[in-house]
Write an enzyme that holds these catalytic residues in place. Structure first.
Site, PDB file in Angstrom:
ATOM      1  N   SER A 113       0.800  -1.221   0.000  1.00  0.00           N
ATOM      2  CA  SER A 113       0.000   0.000   0.000  1.00  0.00           C
ATOM      3  C   SER A 113       0.834   1.274   0.000  1.00  0.00           C
ATOM      4  CB  SER A 113      -0.950  -0.043   1.194  1.00  0.00           C
ATOM      5  OG  SER A 113      -1.857   0.998   1.095  1.00  0.00           O
ATOM      6  N   HIS A 114       0.688   2.081   1.047  1.00  0.00           N
ATOM      7  CA  HIS A 114       1.351   3.383   1.095  1.00  0.00           C
ATOM      8  C   HIS A 114       2.779   3.274   1.616  1.00  0.00           C
ATOM      9  CE1 HIS A 114      -0.318   2.317   4.895  1.00  0.00           C
ATOM     10  NE2 HIS A 114       0.559   3.098   5.486  1.00  0.00           N
ATOM     11  N   ASP A 277      -2.434   6.581  -3.361  1.00  0.00           N
ATOM     12  CA  ASP A 277      -1.272   5.924  -2.765  1.00  0.00           C
ATOM     13  C   ASP A 277      -0.698   4.825  -3.659  1.00  0.00           C
ATOM     14  OD1 ASP A 277      -3.350   4.117  -2.490  1.00  0.00           O
ATOM     15  OD2 ASP A 277      -2.545   3.301  -0.626  1.00  0.00           O
ATOM     16  N   ASP A 279      -1.091   1.577  -4.016  1.00  0.00           N
ATOM     17  CA  ASP A 279      -1.972   0.623  -4.700  1.00  0.00           C
ATOM     18  C   ASP A 279      -3.322   1.213  -5.077  1.00  0.00           C
ATOM     19  OD1 ASP A 279      -2.632   0.794  -2.003  1.00  0.00           O
ATOM     20  OD2 ASP A 279      -3.488  -1.215  -1.956  1.00  0.00           O
ATOM     21  N   ASP A 281      -5.780   2.720  -3.374  1.00  0.00           N
ATOM     22  CA  ASP A 281      -7.029   2.673  -2.604  1.00  0.00           C
ATOM     23  C   ASP A 281      -7.209   3.878  -1.688  1.00  0.00           C
ATOM     24  OD1 ASP A 281      -5.098   1.874  -0.818  1.00  0.00           O
ATOM     25  OD2 ASP A 281      -6.029  -0.049  -0.302  1.00  0.00           O
ATOM     26  N   ARG A 282      -6.126   4.625  -1.438  1.00  0.00           N
ATOM     27  CA  ARG A 282      -6.262   5.807  -0.574  1.00  0.00           C
ATOM     28  C   ARG A 282      -6.448   7.068  -1.402  1.00  0.00           C
ATOM     29  NH1 ARG A 282      -2.427   5.538   4.671  1.00  0.00           N
ATOM     30  NH2 ARG A 282      -2.953   3.416   5.291  1.00  0.00           N
ATOM     31  N   THR A 344     -10.360  -0.454  12.988  1.00  0.00           N
ATOM     32  CA  THR A 344      -9.519  -0.086  11.851  1.00  0.00           C
ATOM     33  C   THR A 344      -9.265  -1.308  10.973  1.00  0.00           C
ATOM     34  OG1 THR A 344      -8.457   1.698  13.051  1.00  0.00           O
ATOM     35  CG2 THR A 344      -7.189   0.698  11.264  1.00  0.00           C
ATOM     36  N   LYS A 376     -11.400   0.175  -0.313  1.00  0.00           N
ATOM     37  CA  LYS A 376     -11.474   1.615  -0.457  1.00  0.00           C
ATOM     38  C   LYS A 376     -10.939   1.966  -1.839  1.00  0.00           C
ATOM     39  CE  LYS A 376      -7.309   2.239   2.357  1.00  0.00           C
ATOM     40  NZ  LYS A 376      -7.015   0.990   3.063  1.00  0.00           N
TER      41      LYS A 376
HETATM   42  C1  G16 Z   1      -4.671  -0.298   5.738  1.00  0.00           C
HETATM   43  C2  G16 Z   1      -6.071  -0.763   6.002  1.00  0.00           C
HETATM   44  C3  G16 Z   1      -6.893   0.376   6.543  1.00  0.00           C
HETATM   45  C4  G16 Z   1      -6.231   0.990   7.750  1.00  0.00           C
HETATM   46  C5  G16 Z   1      -4.818   1.402   7.404  1.00  0.00           C
HETATM   47  C6  G16 Z   1      -4.043   1.879   8.605  1.00  0.00           C
HETATM   48  O1  G16 Z   1      -4.682   0.620   4.691  1.00  0.00           O
HETATM   49  O2  G16 Z   1      -6.680  -1.263   4.839  1.00  0.00           O
HETATM   50  O3  G16 Z   1      -8.145  -0.119   6.858  1.00  0.00           O
HETATM   51  O4  G16 Z   1      -6.945   2.096   8.197  1.00  0.00           O
HETATM   52  O5  G16 Z   1      -4.117   0.306   6.885  1.00  0.00           O
HETATM   53  O6  G16 Z   1      -3.914   0.830   9.504  1.00  0.00           O
HETATM   54  P1  G16 Z   1      -2.970   0.924  10.755  1.00  0.00           P
HETATM   55  O7  G16 Z   1      -3.461   2.125  11.530  1.00  0.00           O
HETATM   56  O8  G16 Z   1      -3.168  -0.377  11.485  1.00  0.00           O
HETATM   57  O9  G16 Z   1      -1.564   1.154  10.271  1.00  0.00           O
HETATM   58  P2  G16 Z   1      -3.721   0.435   3.450  1.00  0.00           P
HETATM   59  O10 G16 Z   1      -4.036   1.577   2.548  1.00  0.00           O
HETATM   60  O11 G16 Z   1      -2.357   0.492   4.059  1.00  0.00           O
HETATM   61  O12 G16 Z   1      -4.063  -0.907   2.894  1.00  0.00           O
END
Ligand code: G16
Length: 541
Positions: A113-114, A277, A279, A281-282, A344, A376
């Site tokens: 992801s990010h 981001d 991938d 989704d953000r 979360t 998302k």
């Molecule tokens: C992922 C999850 C999200 C979550 C985020 C932050 O996002 O899909 O639901 O809010 O991580 O999580 P944490 O606070 O546990 O680091 P992504 O965009 O990284 O897949």
């Protein structure tokens, strides 16, 4: 070409976190590490014999090699078909859409992801189920159990499969279908949004800046925003995906997308700015002279949803993760619809979306989405905003001012302490947890505690319970502090402190100033400085 049965043994640390398994790239590249985890997915979901899977990733370093391993292991375990994005690329929402549209049994998304990518960055593997969403906890628990029992994995020994050309090939008895990663997704967006209104807005000179952050959304954004909707060429910046995201941190927030935010605050700012981001989704939304927090964005989308053709019939309900501000709660209240508070992790929205209880979902971590997929969706959120602006003929700043006047303003910020010693972080949480029962009624930094608990979620659809999902402390007047440890970090522990306060009169303050009492209360309650040895957060968003 033959199937190899490779002897292996369990590798520690393969427990999926908030969103799949995330590790540093070198760790993922260790002997058997990826293979063990993929075989454990197959074992945890009851095998892949005869199944159809979707495969794609965000293009980060090791994406190409890992996708070949997944294909060879799927074929060796008898999968019927894998639908894979060209060059093994698929944004997360596009993968979710493909799983649903093609009625696949599930999918593998290669992404952290990010998190930054590259040889020294992070890598990740996520399994999504047949509804297109991230595997729920009962599935990830089985996968984790399988990682602890594994003794062998199956893999085809073969040359690399060409994923550069659209079309079909076979590997053993398995069909590999390489698809255009953008086409199906773009078609879905066209079904939801008023493309004619958007075309007219761009034709009228509306100026957009979309920062793809050298990540997977570049091709999607160019195809949809520039080619189909007529945004000026060059509206999409950093639009060519690279394996290390241009050595950047593909997290769309004011820290990591600072050049975009600076441009949007400048004298010749475009009308609308957005970023996505690694991938896809953000999302981050910025208007001329205004940054919109993800929590406010969710509330604004909910309040204006019926302007979008795909939601013209109204919303069934909304859902937000627990640390997300309560701005959307008041919109739901005024619309007379349900508002759910979940832990979360996007996976917790899946049941609500499947059951038709929620239409829009969102998280403070820059995630917004709806029942159109089960992830998302960054570009979807951008199109949603554009559609609203086109219909209301209003600037982002005016829209938010109007929103706050109607519903009040939830000032919100998240303070992250990254790479904290894990023991110290856990001790901080344990200490606070032990004092929760005594907090209500006490005064902290001039605020009176009205409630304090360790959030536990009872899923209203399947009855499952998820405990210890973050400490929440509410104060008189609607202010709130939430503390939890991140489930996506790869080094030490990341302490997240979420801060919120509500104002109905003073609607134009600096967020950190508006939150000063709440920040002081968080410090007094959790002794963050003393316990983490940090004088200030690493990242403030
Ligand atoms: C992922 C999850 C999200 C979550 C985020 C932050 O996002 O899909 O639901 O809010 O991580 O999580 P944490 O606070 O546990 O680091 P992504 O965009 O990284 O897949």
């Amino acid at each position: 070409m033959s199937i190899q049965t490779v002897a292996t043994q369990p590798i520690a640390g393969q427990k999926p976190g908030t969103s799949g398994l995330r590790k540093t790239t070198p760790e993922f590249q260790k002997h058997h590490f990826l293979e063990n985890f993929i075989q454990s997915i197959w074992n945890g979901i009851g095998g892949v014999q005869g199944k159809t899977l979707v495969l794609g990733g965000d293009g980060r370093h090791f994406n190409t090699e890992a996708s070949q391993v997944v294909l060879r292991m799927a074929a060796a375990s008898g999968a019927a078909k894998v639908i894979v994005g060209q060059n093994a690329l698929l944004s997360t929402p596009a993968a979710s859409n493909l799983i649903r549209k093609r009625k696949a049994d599930g999918g593998i998304i290669l992404s952290a992801s990010h998190n930054p990518g590259g040889p020294e960055g992070d890598f990740g593997v996520k399994y999504n189920t047949a509804n297109g969403g991230p595997a729920p906890e009962n599935v990830t628990a089985k996968i984790y159990a399988a990682t602890q029992q594994i003794s062998e994995y199956l893999i085809y020994e073969t040359q690399d499969i060409d994923l550069s050309a659209i079309g079909e090939s076979t590997l053993g008895g398995m069909t590999i279908e390489v698809v255009d990663p953008v086409a199906d997704y773009a078609e879905l967006m066209e079904q939801i949004f008023d493309f004619e209104a958007l075309k007219a807005m761009f034709a009228g000179g509306f100026r957009l800046r979309f920062d793809a952050m050298h990540a997977v959304t570049g091709p999607y954004a160019k195809a949809i925003l520039e080619d189909r909707l007529g945004a000026a060429p060059g509206s999409v910046i950093n639009g060519v995906p690279s394996t290390d995201f241009g050595k950047g941190h593909p997290d769309p927030n004011p820290i990591w997308a600072k050049p975009l935010v600076d441009e949007m605050m400048g004298p010749d700012a475009p009308d609308f700015g957005a970023a996505s981001d690694g991938d896809g989704d953000r999302n981050m939304i910025v208007g001329r002279g205004i940054y919109v927090t993800p929590s406010d964005s969710l509330a604004a989308l909910a309040a204006n949803a019926t302007l979008v053709p795909g939601y013209a019939g109204g919303l069934k309900g909304v859902a937000r993760s627990m640390p997300t501000s309560k701005a959307v709660d008041r919109v739901a209240e005024s619309l007379g619809i349900e508002c759910f508070e979940t832990p979360t992790g996007w996976k917790f929205f899946g049941n609500l979306l499947d059951a038709g209880r929620a239409t829009l979902c969102g998280e403070e971590s820059a995630g917004t989405g709806s029942d159109h997929v089960r992830e998302k969706d960054g570009l979807w959120a951008v199109l949603f905003w554009l559609n609203i602006l086109a219909k209301r003929q209003i600037s982002v700043a005016d829209l938010m001012a109007d929103h706050w006047k109607t519903y009040g303003r939830n000032y919100y910020s998240r303070h992250d302490y990254e790479g904290v010693d894990a023991e110290a972080a856990n001790a901080l949480m344990d200490n606070l947890r032990a004092r929760l029962a005594d907090l209500p009624g006490t005064s902290v930094a001039g605020l009176t505690v009205t409630a304090a608990d360790d959030f536990a979620y009872d899923d209203p659809i399947d009855g499952s319970r998820s405990a210890k999902q973050g400490i929440r402390i509410s104060f008189d007047g609607g202010a709130r502090v939430v503390l939890r440890l991140s489930g996506t970090g790869t080094v030490g522990a990341t302490l997240r402190v979420y801060l919120e306060t509500v104002e109905t009169e003073a609607l134009d303050m600096d967020a950190q100033a508006a939150l000063s009492k709440v920040i002081a209360a968080a410090e007094e309650l959790a002794q963050i400085k003393a316990r983490t040895g940090r004088n200030e957060p690493d990242v403030i968003t």
